[in-house]
Design a protein around this motif. Structure first.
Motif, PDB file in Angstrom:
ATOM      1  N   HIS A 150      -7.480  15.037   0.887  1.00  0.00           N
ATOM      2  CA  HIS A 150      -6.164  14.712   1.450  1.00  0.00           C
ATOM      3  C   HIS A 150      -5.276  14.066   0.387  1.00  0.00           C
ATOM      4  O   HIS A 150      -4.147  14.477   0.155  1.00  0.00           O
ATOM      5  CB  HIS A 150      -6.381  13.747   2.622  1.00  0.00           C
ATOM      6  CG  HIS A 150      -5.312  13.747   3.656  1.00  0.00           C
ATOM      7  ND1 HIS A 150      -4.952  14.856   4.356  1.00  0.00           N
ATOM      8  CD2 HIS A 150      -4.530  12.736   4.112  1.00  0.00           C
ATOM      9  CE1 HIS A 150      -3.996  14.531   5.223  1.00  0.00           C
ATOM     10  NE2 HIS A 150      -3.708  13.267   5.085  1.00  0.00           N
ATOM     11  N   ASN A 178       0.762   4.144  -2.664  1.00  0.00           N
ATOM     12  CA  ASN A 178       0.549   5.563  -2.322  1.00  0.00           C
ATOM     13  C   ASN A 178       1.638   6.444  -2.933  1.00  0.00           C
ATOM     14  O   ASN A 178       1.354   7.511  -3.488  1.00  0.00           O
ATOM     15  CB  ASN A 178       0.537   5.736  -0.796  1.00  0.00           C
ATOM     16  CG  ASN A 178      -0.750   5.250  -0.170  1.00  0.00           C
ATOM     17  OD1 ASN A 178      -1.778   5.187  -0.841  1.00  0.00           O
ATOM     18  ND2 ASN A 178      -0.697   4.898   1.101  1.00  0.00           N
ATOM     19  N   LYS A 201       0.847  -1.212   0.000  1.00  0.00           N
ATOM     20  CA  LYS A 201       0.000   0.000   0.000  1.00  0.00           C
ATOM     21  C   LYS A 201       0.875   1.253   0.000  1.00  0.00           C
ATOM     22  O   LYS A 201       0.549   2.253  -0.643  1.00  0.00           O
ATOM     23  CB  LYS A 201      -0.926  -0.018   1.214  1.00  0.00           C
ATOM     24  CG  LYS A 201      -1.919   1.151   1.259  1.00  0.00           C
ATOM     25  CD  LYS A 201      -3.010   1.043   0.210  1.00  0.00           C
ATOM     26  CE  LYS A 201      -3.937   2.230   0.158  1.00  0.00           C
ATOM     27  NZ  LYS A 201      -4.703   2.494   1.358  1.00  0.00           N
ATOM     28  N   TYR A 224      -3.914   5.224  17.585  1.00  0.00           N
ATOM     29  CA  TYR A 224      -4.327   5.957  16.388  1.00  0.00           C
ATOM     30  C   TYR A 224      -4.062   7.457  16.583  1.00  0.00           C
ATOM     31  O   TYR A 224      -3.513   8.140  15.714  1.00  0.00           O
ATOM     32  CB  TYR A 224      -5.816   5.722  16.110  1.00  0.00           C
ATOM     33  CG  TYR A 224      -6.286   6.160  14.753  1.00  0.00           C
ATOM     34  CD1 TYR A 224      -6.212   5.319  13.653  1.00  0.00           C
ATOM     35  CD2 TYR A 224      -6.800   7.445  14.558  1.00  0.00           C
ATOM     36  CE1 TYR A 224      -6.640   5.722  12.394  1.00  0.00           C
ATOM     37  CE2 TYR A 224      -7.231   7.861  13.316  1.00  0.00           C
ATOM     38  CZ  TYR A 224      -7.143   6.999  12.235  1.00  0.00           C
ATOM     39  OH  TYR A 224      -7.560   7.423  10.987  1.00  0.00           O
ATOM     40  N   LYS A 269       1.807  12.830  12.603  1.00  0.00           N
ATOM     41  CA  LYS A 269       1.589  13.395  11.262  1.00  0.00           C
ATOM     42  C   LYS A 269       1.488  14.906  11.327  1.00  0.00           C
ATOM     43  O   LYS A 269       1.989  15.630  10.471  1.00  0.00           O
ATOM     44  CB  LYS A 269       0.323  12.816  10.657  1.00  0.00           C
ATOM     45  CG  LYS A 269       0.427  11.335  10.346  1.00  0.00           C
ATOM     46  CD  LYS A 269      -0.705  10.878   9.513  1.00  0.00           C
ATOM     47  CE  LYS A 269      -0.514  11.306   8.088  1.00  0.00           C
ATOM     48  NZ  LYS A 269      -1.585  10.831   7.221  1.00  0.00           N
ATOM     49  N   HIS A 289     -10.919   3.038   6.403  1.00  0.00           N
ATOM     50  CA  HIS A 289     -11.706   3.533   7.548  1.00  0.00           C
ATOM     51  C   HIS A 289     -12.844   4.441   7.081  1.00  0.00           C
ATOM     52  O   HIS A 289     -13.873   4.559   7.732  1.00  0.00           O
ATOM     53  CB  HIS A 289     -10.806   4.298   8.507  1.00  0.00           C
ATOM     54  CG  HIS A 289      -9.859   3.408   9.257  1.00  0.00           C
ATOM     55  ND1 HIS A 289      -8.574   3.791   9.557  1.00  0.00           N
ATOM     56  CD2 HIS A 289     -10.009   2.155   9.752  1.00  0.00           C
ATOM     57  CE1 HIS A 289      -7.970   2.812  10.228  1.00  0.00           C
ATOM     58  NE2 HIS A 289      -8.809   1.810  10.354  1.00  0.00           N
TER      59      HIS A 289
END
Ligand code: HEM
Length: 653
Positions: free
Chosen positions: A196, A58, A54, A261, A268, A179
């Motif tokens: 995003h 990305n 993934k 999380y 970030k 999600h």
């Protein structure tokens, strides 16, 4: 232009990959996704293979999209040709990483092993066609496949822009998956993740493409980097706003900030601040020093790529990390939650029209961005000493504020649950918003405020001026087409499966918003448009079109008011709503709104058309008077002479 050989470009890409992989690993450990699952653990290969593939997906997806956007908006023909290999290579990597990720996701979701019989491929096919996550990943793969071919086959200006659009469309299935696919707050989750991913692709992908191809220290690189820097600034804002929104809707309480999380989110946010500092540094001077010390500049970019890689690594880990526990997880869902994923809003009282909001970060950003860009254009004109009518600015800003209300206020909060508010939203969007936006004359402002490019590249100004002069624009802006499209779209929408698609599917709802906004804009532009347009219909035709539309709206509204059966009965009739009118009465109220709310802007447009007509008559009369004065009233003399000869003829009979 002398550039260093590709292998040196690999240095930056290496930094990016090391940052991405290292931080992905760290994120998987902190988030807990690296640990074996308590039940049906797919094993370490699948457990780590899925996020690693993934991550490659990305990164390559961002590079493909970013390089194509850069090629479309900043590069001239030669530079675009040099960016094409970056786009096609990254699209191919996207395809292979996407395929691997698809298989790993299937294995981790199904808990099954890889086997070499037809049974495995049949179950993969089932996953791709029957399971929502599989279908979304398959769509993403389809876009990657298409892009990897079209970036090899086509490199012209327009096709590069089409390729960029294909790439951006390929992001959508990923925004719907993961999600964001959970029902609650689905619309906001999908739109914020889409924003995003688009922001990240333009920002990170654009910088990777610049670094890979243009690491020279000359004036041309400076032009490209400063154009990229404008895109990067907009992308930085989009990534920050959408990231915080996405994060916020996944935390149920302040204590969740310190959940695994939540910790990744904090990480970030920290990386985003760091990247913001880099961005400020570029805009405050580093770009202008490229010619002086190119190697210094590109070293700085190398470090930034490392941080960007880390942020993408952390984002990928975040997407694999379990969400904080939802306190309402085991509360039985209400009928409204079963249908829409969202709880029923409070009773729709008169005050609720002002107090109940359901924020859509994407449309809010689009409208605020459009206001910002417009005011920036006006200030630029003013700074050059040119004037711009304040009426136009006020009209544009009002239109965008009404758009914010209809996509974020009560119409958005209730449109899924009540047919009547759905209709109000629809009418405001397709009639009221355009009535304010069109007099803003955005195309005229853009063409005057932004200087034309002289280096063979196309910026926003060149693309918009090209678009409004295409045969397609000629056709859809024709008053007859605009009028028919406006009127028939209503019936086509409510009396075909389009209504169910746009009510039940997020993509359908977004399509409806865009379609009716453009349909209304084309219609109003054809009638009272200030911007240049290929058609100049006479005022009588305009009034006929308006009367026709009014009549059609009245007929449509009345038919709904007299409708004996409920449209989408298994939706609007099954909400379990204890307040307000029963669904059929509410539908009739919707019909009344279609008639009532629809007519108000029509009356406004009619007034404007009549006013424009009288003004144009005035102008014509003044022009004739001036011409007559200039010719010493020769026309009057000719006219009198004609009358005289007529009377002489009559008398001689
Ligand atoms: C304030 C800063 C940021 C916040 C709060 C934030 C938050 C988020 C959230 C909540 C998601 C969805 C994850 C999920 O599916 O649960 C996400 C996805 C993602 N973010 Fe960010 N983000 C931020 C900045 C960034 C930056 C600066 C980058 C890279 C330059 C980035 C790259 C990504 C990527 C690539 C994904 C998609 C991951 C995937 O689905 O595989 N984010 N982010």
């Amino acid at each position: 232009m002398k550039t260093e050989p590709y292998p040196l470009a690999l240095r930056g890409l290496l930094l990016l990959s090391i940052g991405a992989l290292a931080v992905l690993g760290l994120g998987l450990v902190i988030g807990g996704a690296a640990a074996p699952l308590p039940l049906a653990d797919p094993g370490p290969v699948v457990r780590l293979g899925q996020p690693i593939t993934k991550l490659i997906l990305n990164l390559s997806m961002a590079t493909a999209v970013g390089s194509l956007v850069l090629a479309s908006f900043a590069a001239n023909d030669d530079e675009r040709a040099r960016l094409q290999p970056v786009a096609s290579w990254s699209a191919s990597i996207w395809l292979f990483a996407g395929a691997a990720n698809f298989i790993f996701t299937y294995l981790s979701a199904s808990g099954s092993e890889v086997t070499y019989g037809s049974q495995f491929s049949e179950s993969l096919w089932l996953f791709a066609t029957q399971i929502e996550l599989g279908t979304l990943l398959a769509f993403n793969l389809g876009f990657a496949f298409l892009l990897s071919l079209s970036t090899i086959a086509f490199g012209g200006r327009r096709m590069t822009a089409v390729n960029a659009a294909i790439g951006i469309a390929g992001l959508y299935p990923l925004a719907e998956s993961g999600h964001a696919s959970s029902d609650s707050g689905h619309a906001l989750a999908v739109n914020s993740l889409l924003m995003h991913l688009i922001g990240i692709s333009v920002w990170v992908g654009g910088l990777i493409a610049l670094y890979a191809v243009f690491r020279a220290g000359n004036e041309r690189t400076q032009v490209l980097v400063s154009r990229y820097s404008t895109l990067a600034l907009l992308a930085f804002i989009a990534v920050g706003v959408s990231g915080l929104t996405s994060g916020f809707i996944r935390l149920y309480g302040p204590e969740d900030i310190f959940s695994p999380y939540g910790l990744l989110l904090i990480g970030k946010a920290g990386l985003l601040v760091l990247l913001g500092i880099f961005g400020a540094r570029y805009r405050l001077g580093a770009i202008s020093k490229i010619s002086a010390s190119a190697s210094g500049f590109w070293r700085l970019v190398g470090v930034e790529l490392f941080i960007m890689g880390s942020a993408i690594g952390l984002g990928t880990a975040l997407a694999t990390t379990a969400l904080p526990e939802n306190p309402n997880e085991f509360v039985p869902p209400t009928p409204a939650e079963l249908l829409t994923g969202d709880p029923l809003p409070p009773e729709l009282t008169p005050s609720a029209w002002a107090t109940v909001w359901d924020i859509d970060i994407l449309w809010l950003s689009i409208a605020l961005g459009a206001i910002g860009l417009y005011l920036f254009g006006v200030l630029r004109l003013r700074s050059r000493g040119d004037s711009w009518p304040i009426g136009r600015t006020l009209s544009w800003v009002s239109g965008m504020l009404v758009l914010i209300y209809v996509t974020n206020g009560a119409p958005n909060a209730y449109q899924e649950f009540l047919f009547s508010t759905h209709m109000v939203g629809h009418m405001i969007l397709s009639m009221m918003v355009p009535v304010f936006l069109v007099p803003g004359a955005p195309v005229t402002l853009l063409s005057r405020a932004q200087t034309a490019r002289k280096d063979g590249s196309w910026g926003l100004r060149e693309w918009v001026l090209w678009a409004v002069h295409t045969p397609y624009a000629w056709f859809i802006s024709h008053p007859l087409f605009a009028g028919l499209n406006f009127a028939l779209s209503l019936v086509m929408f409510y009396y075909t499966p389009l209504f169910r698609w746009s009510t039940e599917e997020h993509l359908g709802h977004q399509w409806m918003l865009v379609h009716f906004l453009i349909t209304g804009y084309l219609f109003v532009q054809a009638l009272i448009g200030v911007d240049p347009q290929p058609h100049r219909p006479g005022y009588p035709l305009k009034l006929i079109l308006l009367i026709g539309t009014m009549a059609f709206h009245a007929f449509f509204g009345l038919s709904l008011m007299n409708e004996k059966s409920l449209l989408l009965a298994d939706w609007f009739g099954s909400m379990g709503r204890a307040w307000g009118d029963d669904p059929l009465t509410d539908q009739a109220v919707g019909g009344a709104f279609a008639w009532g709310v629809g007519e108000i802007p029509t009356i406004v447009i009619t007034t404007i058309v009549v006013w424009q007509w009288s003004r144009s008559d005035d102008r014509e009369r003044k022009r004739l008077d001036r011409a007559s004065d200039r010719s010493g009233n020769k026309d009057l003399e000719d006219y009198n002479a004609m009358l005289e000869s007529l009377s002489k003829t009559r008398d001689s009979r």
